[in-house]
Design a protein around this motif. Structure first.
Motif, PDB file in Angstrom:
ATOM      1  N   GLY A  17       0.569  -1.230   0.099  1.00  0.00           N
ATOM      2  CA  GLY A  17       0.107  -0.087  -0.028  1.00  0.00           C
ATOM      3  C   GLY A  17       1.101   1.293  -0.056  1.00  0.00           C
ATOM      4  N   GLU A  18       0.077   2.349   0.057  1.00  0.00           N
ATOM      5  CA  GLU A  18       0.719   3.717   0.071  1.00  0.00           C
ATOM      6  C   GLU A  18       0.582   4.261   1.369  1.00  0.00           C
ATOM      7  N   ALA A  19       1.944   4.684   2.011  1.00  0.00           N
ATOM      8  CA  ALA A  19       1.825   5.690   3.244  1.00  0.00           C
ATOM      9  C   ALA A  19       1.956   7.216   2.929  1.00  0.00           C
TER      10      ALA A  19
ATOM     11  N   GLU B 154      14.332   7.887  -5.417  1.00  0.00           N
ATOM     12  CA  GLU B 154      14.598   9.067  -5.676  1.00  0.00           C
ATOM     13  C   GLU B 154      14.127   9.976  -6.411  1.00  0.00           C
ATOM     14  N   ARG B 155      13.149   9.183  -7.322  1.00  0.00           N
ATOM     15  CA  ARG B 155      12.618  10.302  -8.261  1.00  0.00           C
ATOM     16  C   ARG B 155      11.400  10.922  -7.991  1.00  0.00           C
ATOM     17  N   TYR B 156      10.546  10.317  -7.302  1.00  0.00           N
ATOM     18  CA  TYR B 156       9.050  10.757  -6.717  1.00  0.00           C
ATOM     19  C   TYR B 156       9.051  10.810  -5.026  1.00  0.00           C
ATOM     20  N   PRO B 157       8.000  11.847  -4.642  1.00  0.00           N
ATOM     21  CA  PRO B 157       8.140  12.164  -3.519  1.00  0.00           C
ATOM     22  C   PRO B 157       7.064  11.318  -2.738  1.00  0.00           C
ATOM     23  N   THR B 158       7.054  11.454  -1.354  1.00  0.00           N
ATOM     24  CA  THR B 158       6.199  10.610  -0.358  1.00  0.00           C
ATOM     25  C   THR B 158       4.910  11.649  -0.090  1.00  0.00           C
ATOM     26  N   GLY B 159       3.783  10.955  -0.716  1.00  0.00           N
ATOM     27  CA  GLY B 159       2.503  11.883  -0.413  1.00  0.00           C
ATOM     28  C   GLY B 159       2.361  12.159   1.086  1.00  0.00           C
ATOM     29  N   PHE B 160       1.355  13.322   1.260  1.00  0.00           N
ATOM     30  CA  PHE B 160       1.024  13.693   2.428  1.00  0.00           C
ATOM     31  C   PHE B 160      -0.493  14.174   2.497  1.00  0.00           C
ATOM     32  N   GLN B 161      -1.134  14.299   3.422  1.00  0.00           N
ATOM     33  CA  GLN B 161      -2.697  14.685   3.654  1.00  0.00           C
ATOM     34  C   GLN B 161      -2.808  15.477   4.855  1.00  0.00           C
TER      35      GLN B 161
ATOM     36  N   VAL C 236       8.633   4.736  -1.002  1.00  0.00           N
ATOM     37  CA  VAL C 236       8.555   6.264  -0.465  1.00  0.00           C
ATOM     38  C   VAL C 236       9.588   7.115  -1.107  1.00  0.00           C
ATOM     39  N   GLY C 237       9.477   8.343  -0.999  1.00  0.00           N
ATOM     40  CA  GLY C 237      10.620   9.225  -1.434  1.00  0.00           C
ATOM     41  C   GLY C 237      11.780   9.274  -0.523  1.00  0.00           C
TER      42      GLY C 237
ATOM     43  N   GLY D  39       1.337  11.505  -8.241  1.00  0.00           N
ATOM     44  CA  GLY D  39       2.476  11.368  -8.756  1.00  0.00           C
ATOM     45  C   GLY D  39       3.574  10.910  -7.704  1.00  0.00           C
ATOM     46  N   SER D  40       3.117  10.323  -6.523  1.00  0.00           N
ATOM     47  CA  SER D  40       3.920   9.934  -5.485  1.00  0.00           C
ATOM     48  C   SER D  40       4.446   8.933  -5.692  1.00  0.00           C
TER      49      SER D  40
END
Length: 313
Positions: free
Chosen positions: A11-13, A86-93, A59-60, A112-113
């Motif tokens: 999943g995504e964190a 290294e290419r994409y960021p970690t998402g946030f909310q 994760v980024g 784009g996470s």
């Protein structure tokens, strides 16, 4: 020797900033940083009950990504399947502070996470095969076509390996191009699972059925072994391939603080109990109990109990 795993999930964190005072998010000036993500919530809950859990994701290489990794370590969750991208960021909310048991407002910044770039390359059979159970949810499935391909492949491979699989639809329509695509793809995953855990409304959207019995029959007729349906304030309904069926009443909660994470808590209870060999009614009862604990504190996973706090005999 590699650690034997009980459960593996994908999943995504995200980093989550929870408002400390009520009101519109743009007016809030104080937040507490937490970690969030449906599948990670389940991983945390299972780990707190003493199961060996692995969480697979990307994760980024940023402060949010390191925060996620630190949280995994703190909870004792295996992170061998986590890639630092290294290419994409970690998402946030951002999440508002709700009142009177109403659902909080959540704003996502995940497009784009790193996790949306999960793909079949993130599946390593030697790692997945160490677990006896795979848990999937519809959130990760909706992140991208490549993430869906990973979940679909993982389900097929784990099924071939003789492992059990659980699936929580966890519908997020905004992640999908259309409702019909969401329905088709999530039902494909669901029908590879042993245990399917929809909410009543989710089940209706996915199957076209309006009753718990109808939703259960839809999946059971397609090879699923047990369907456990969350019916809100009424509790939950369960039905198995063996013909076992029934309802388990919800636990009364006097002070609902934060409804987010209730379904993940329910999944923790059901999955942990079934993996321990408990009966379906016992599993649903534990699911209801942990779900009720999850909504009594602010935060997505803060209310998930340890084995001691669960207080079962």
């Amino acid at each position: 020797m590699k650690q034997v795993l009980d459960v593996i999930t994908i999943g995504e964190a995200m980093a989550m900033f929870v408002a400390q005072n009520t009101g519109e998010l743009h007016q809030v000036d104080r937040f507490i940083k937490r970690v969030a993500g449906a599948e990670l919530n389940v991983a945390i809950g299972l780990a707190r009950l003493g199961l060996n859990v692995s969480w697979v994701s990307r994760v980024g290489t940023d402060s949010f990504g390191q925060f996620v990794l630190d949280s995994l370590q703190q909870e004792g969750i295996n992170r061998e399947g986590v890639t630092m991208d290294e290419r994409y960021p970690t998402g946030f909310q951002l999440k508002s502070k709700a009142e009177n048991g109403t659902d909080p407002i959540v704003e996502y910044f995940r497009k784009g996470s790193a996790a949306s770039h999960l793909s079949r390359e993130d599946f390593t059979l030697s790692h997945f095969a160490r677990a006896r159970h795979l848990h999937l949810s519809g959130v990760a499935a909706g992140l991208s076509d490549s993430a869906y391909a990973l979940l679909d492949h993982a389900a097929s491979e784990m099924k071939r390996e003789g492992k059990t699989i659980s699936f929580d639809p966890n519908l997020r329509p905004v992640l999908w191009r259309s409702e019909s695509e969401m329905r088709e793809k999530l039902n494909r995953l669901a029908c590879k699972a042993d245990w399917v855990l929809p909410g009543l409304k989710e089940g209706s959207i996915l199957t076209g059925e309006r009753t718990p019995e109808g939703i259960a029959e839809f999946y059971l007729s397609r090879g699923v072994k047990a369907v456990i349906i969350k019916t809100g304030a009424d509790g939950a309904w369960y039905q198995s391939q063996d013909g076992e069926r029934g309802a388990v009443a919800a636990l009364k909660v006097e002070n609902v603080v934060d409804t987010v994470g209730a379904g993940d808590g329910f999944a923790v209870g059901v999955i942990s109990a079934l993996l321990e060999g408990k009966t379906l009614p016992q599993a649903v009862t534990r699911g209801n109990k942990i779900g009720s604990l999850a909504i009594q504190v602010q935060g997505d996973s803060e209310g998930l109990p340890t084995r001691e706090a669960l207080g079962e005999a």
